[in-house]
Motif scaffolding. Structure first.
Motif, short mmCIF file in Angstrom:
data_model
loop_
_atom_site.label_atom_id
_atom_site.label_comp_id
_atom_site.label_asym_id
_atom_site.label_seq_id
_atom_site.Cartn_x
_atom_site.Cartn_y
_atom_site.Cartn_z
N TYR A 26 9.81 4.43 22.90
CA TYR A 26 8.58 4.10 22.17
C TYR A 26 8.49 2.61 21.85
CZ TYR A 26 7.58 9.04 21.49
OH TYR A 26 7.27 10.36 21.69
N LEU A 27 7.27 2.11 21.84
CA LEU A 27 6.96 0.80 21.28
C LEU A 27 6.69 1.02 19.80
CD1 LEU A 27 6.21 -2.22 21.65
CD2 LEU A 27 3.88 -1.45 22.15
N VAL A 28 7.37 0.27 18.94
CA VAL A 28 7.26 0.47 17.49
C VAL A 28 6.80 -0.84 16.85
CG1 VAL A 28 8.48 1.09 15.37
CG2 VAL A 28 9.12 2.16 17.54
N ALA A 29 5.71 -0.77 16.07
CA ALA A 29 5.21 -1.94 15.34
C ALA A 29 5.36 -1.68 13.85
CB ALA A 29 3.74 -2.19 15.69
N SER A 30 6.27 -2.40 13.20
CA SER A 30 6.51 -2.23 11.77
C SER A 30 5.72 -3.30 11.02
CB SER A 30 8.01 -2.35 11.47
OG SER A 30 8.29 -1.93 10.16
N VAL A 31 4.78 -2.86 10.20
CA VAL A 31 3.74 -3.71 9.62
C VAL A 31 4.23 -4.42 8.36
CG1 VAL A 31 1.39 -3.70 8.66
CG2 VAL A 31 2.01 -2.08 10.49
N GLU A 32 3.94 -5.70 8.25
CA GLU A 32 4.09 -6.42 6.99
C GLU A 32 2.76 -6.32 6.24
OE1 GLU A 32 5.23 -10.91 5.51
OE2 GLU A 32 3.67 -10.68 7.03
N HIS A 33 2.78 -5.67 5.06
CA HIS A 33 1.55 -5.50 4.28
C HIS A 33 1.34 -6.72 3.38
CE1 HIS A 33 0.17 -1.54 5.48
NE2 HIS A 33 1.43 -1.15 5.50
N VAL A 34 0.57 -7.67 3.87
CA VAL A 34 0.31 -8.90 3.12
C VAL A 34 -0.33 -8.55 1.77
CG1 VAL A 34 -1.01 -11.04 3.11
CG2 VAL A 34 0.10 -10.26 5.21
N GLY A 35 0.22 -9.11 0.70
CA GLY A 35 -0.25 -8.81 -0.64
C GLY A 35 0.46 -7.65 -1.29
N ASP A 36 1.39 -7.02 -0.56
CA ASP A 36 2.15 -5.92 -1.13
C ASP A 36 3.58 -5.92 -0.57
OD1 ASP A 36 2.55 -3.77 -2.83
OD2 ASP A 36 1.90 -2.28 -1.37
N THR A 37 4.19 -7.12 -0.55
CA THR A 37 5.56 -7.28 -0.07
C THR A 37 6.46 -7.66 -1.25
OG1 THR A 37 5.36 -9.66 0.37
CG2 THR A 37 4.64 -8.14 2.11
N TRP A 38 7.75 -7.80 -0.96
CA TRP A 38 8.70 -8.20 -2.02
C TRP A 38 8.40 -9.61 -2.52
CZ3 TRP A 38 12.17 -12.29 -1.34
CH2 TRP A 38 12.27 -12.81 -0.04
N GLN A 39 7.70 -10.41 -1.71
CA GLN A 39 7.38 -11.78 -2.09
C GLN A 39 6.03 -11.92 -2.78
OE1 GLN A 39 7.91 -13.09 2.05
NE2 GLN A 39 9.39 -14.58 1.30
N ASP A 40 5.14 -10.96 -2.56
CA ASP A 40 3.75 -11.12 -2.99
C ASP A 40 3.13 -9.75 -3.24
OD1 ASP A 40 1.05 -11.69 -3.31
OD2 ASP A 40 0.72 -12.19 -1.20
N GLN A 41 2.82 -9.46 -4.51
CA GLN A 41 2.17 -8.20 -4.86
C GLN A 41 0.73 -8.41 -5.34
OE1 GLN A 41 5.62 -8.29 -6.93
NE2 GLN A 41 6.22 -8.32 -4.78
N SER A 42 0.09 -9.46 -4.89
CA SER A 42 -1.23 -9.84 -5.40
C SER A 42 -2.30 -8.79 -5.13
CB SER A 42 -1.66 -11.18 -4.81
OG SER A 42 -1.69 -11.11 -3.38
N MET A 43 -2.16 -8.02 -4.08
CA MET A 43 -3.19 -7.05 -3.72
C MET A 43 -3.30 -5.93 -4.75
SD MET A 43 -3.90 -5.48 0.05
CE MET A 43 -2.38 -4.55 0.17
N ARG A 44 -2.22 -5.67 -5.48
CA ARG A 44 -2.24 -4.58 -6.46
C ARG A 44 -3.18 -4.86 -7.63
NH1 ARG A 44 3.89 -3.43 -6.50
NH2 ARG A 44 3.82 -4.09 -8.66
N ALA A 45 -3.59 -6.12 -7.80
CA ALA A 45 -4.48 -6.47 -8.92
C ALA A 45 -5.89 -5.94 -8.71
CB ALA A 45 -4.52 -7.99 -9.09
N THR A 46 -6.24 -5.57 -7.50
CA THR A 46 -7.58 -5.05 -7.19
C THR A 46 -7.42 -3.68 -6.56
OG1 THR A 46 -8.21 -7.34 -6.69
CG2 THR A 46 -9.80 -5.61 -6.14
N PRO A 47 -7.42 -2.62 -7.38
CA PRO A 47 -7.06 -1.29 -6.87
C PRO A 47 -7.90 -0.81 -5.70
CG PRO A 47 -7.08 -1.32 -9.26
CD PRO A 47 -7.65 -2.63 -8.83
N GLY A 48 -9.22 -0.96 -5.77
CA GLY A 48 -10.05 -0.49 -4.68
C GLY A 48 -9.70 -1.17 -3.37
N ARG A 49 -9.46 -2.47 -3.42
CA ARG A 49 -9.07 -3.21 -2.22
C ARG A 49 -7.69 -2.77 -1.75
NH1 ARG A 49 -6.26 -8.15 -1.24
NH2 ARG A 49 -6.80 -8.99 0.81
#
Length: 355
Positions: free
Chosen positions: A113-136
């Motif tokens: 298999y080809l496997v693509a493991s995604v980095e979720h920008v705004g929800d990583t160990w370095q940056d959780q900024s996306m959690r501030a806007t729940p709908g987004r």
């Protein structure tokens, strides 16, 4: 493994399921090693760069490579094999990393298999900024996975090698852990209702304290920000290209029951018996109870905690629920991951090949 039954679907114990699949399937093609490359998602100029780790079958020699707390045994930039069985995307949990699922990703790659493991920008160990806007947050996580699929399919080096179904479309599956479990279920058609999550935490915070501590005020915050009204589903886009899903310790309580009942792709749910981050009775078991249209199984892993599905980091990584490296006494994470890797190969071999 403990098996749970429901007239709406069939559930098999893990060992029995593995044996049945092994008998039903021809031997899986297995490359010698797992190759590894890091790629970038095409995004608008004003957006943060997004990356993903790509694992794939290669005949080149793999070596142990230090990569922070999650070393990899891979052939860096090795030449890919000419054909892949399909594409599997992996979605990590909140404040985590795309490198934490080495055992699963490498096993799938070694088995074609080809496997693509995604980095979720705004929800990583370095940056959780996306959690501030729940709908987004709830909409953007599955959207990020879809962008990774777009990027892989737009690259002839990879897209030309991905196996196709009888409909001529690429064979694509998804694995997600924790918030990633939410993400892959959303890709399959699940829709969150933020007021449901708020009501859950108002009633059950003492029994589901870690999640509710993280999501405090999430429903009211959405309303104040002009989000959906109470009781309404968030406008989260499913991805019909995803044909089979493994959700590991998923965040599930926010989903609307009708959206879960409408999911039609095969789903394998897993949960740790001693998970205190996402207590199974409110999440994985609740999702299972509401799945009606799909072929669904649930495995409750004895003595396992929330992080049993990730590789053990080489350092003591803190989390909202203790150390990512910690397991309940007597739990053998390495042995479980090896078994889970075999299960993942068998699950996608069966459910993608049938299409």
């Amino acid at each position: 493994m403990r098996a749970h039954s429901n007239p709406a679907f069939r559930v098999l114990p893990l060992v029995m399921a593995t044996a049945c699949l092994a008998l039903a399937l021809p031997p899986a093609a297995s490359a010698a090693e797992a190759g590894f490359r890091q790629m970038t998602v095409a995004r608008a100029a004003d957006e943060k760069p997004a990356h993903f780790a790509l694992y794939y079958p290669t005949a080149e020699l793999a070596r142990a490579i230090p990569m922070g707390p999650f070393p990899q045994t891979v052939a860096i930039n090795g030449a890919p094999e000419s054909k892949f069985k399909g594409l599997i995307v992996i979605s990590h949990g909140t404040a985590s990393t795309e490198l934490g699922f080495a055992t699963l990703a490498q096993a799938l790659a070694r088995h074609g298999y080809l496997v693509a493991s995604v980095e979720h920008v705004g929800d990583t160990w370095q940056d959780q900024s996306m959690r501030a806007t729940p709908g987004r947050y709830f909409a953007e996580r599955p959207r990020q996975v879809s962008r990774v699929i777009d990027t892989v399919l737009a690259d002839p080096l990879w897209s030309s090698r991905i196996g196709q179904g009888s409909d001529g479309r690429p064979l694509i599956g998804a694995i997600g852990h924790s918030a990633g479990g939410y993400t892959v279920l959303a890709l399959a058609g699940g829709k969150p209702v933020l007021s449901r999550l708020r009501a859950h935490c108002e009633a059950e915070a003492a029994l589901d304290p870690v999640l509710c501590g993280l999501s405090h005020g999430i429903g009211s915050a959405s309303a104040q920000a002009g989000g959906t009204a109470d009781g309404q589903e968030e406008p989260v886009q499913a991805d019909p290209r995803v044909r089979a899903v493994m959700a590991l310790a998923p965040m599930g309580v926010a989903f609307s029951p009708p959206s879960l009942a409408a999911i039609t792709v095969p789903v394998a749910l897993y949960a740790g018996e001693k998970d205190t981050f996402l207590v199974p009775r409110f999440h994985a078991l609740w999702v299972m109870q509401n799945m009606r249209g799909a072929t669904t199984t649930l495995q409750l892993v004895p003595n396992a905690g929330h992080y049993a599905f990730m590789n053990t980091p080489t350092v003591d990584l803190p989390s909202p629920d203790g150390s990512v490296a910690a397991d309940p006494a007597g739990f053998d994470r390495a042995a479980f991951l090896d078994r889970l890797a075999q299960e993942s190969v068998a699950f996608f071999d069966k459910n993608l090949r049938q299409q």
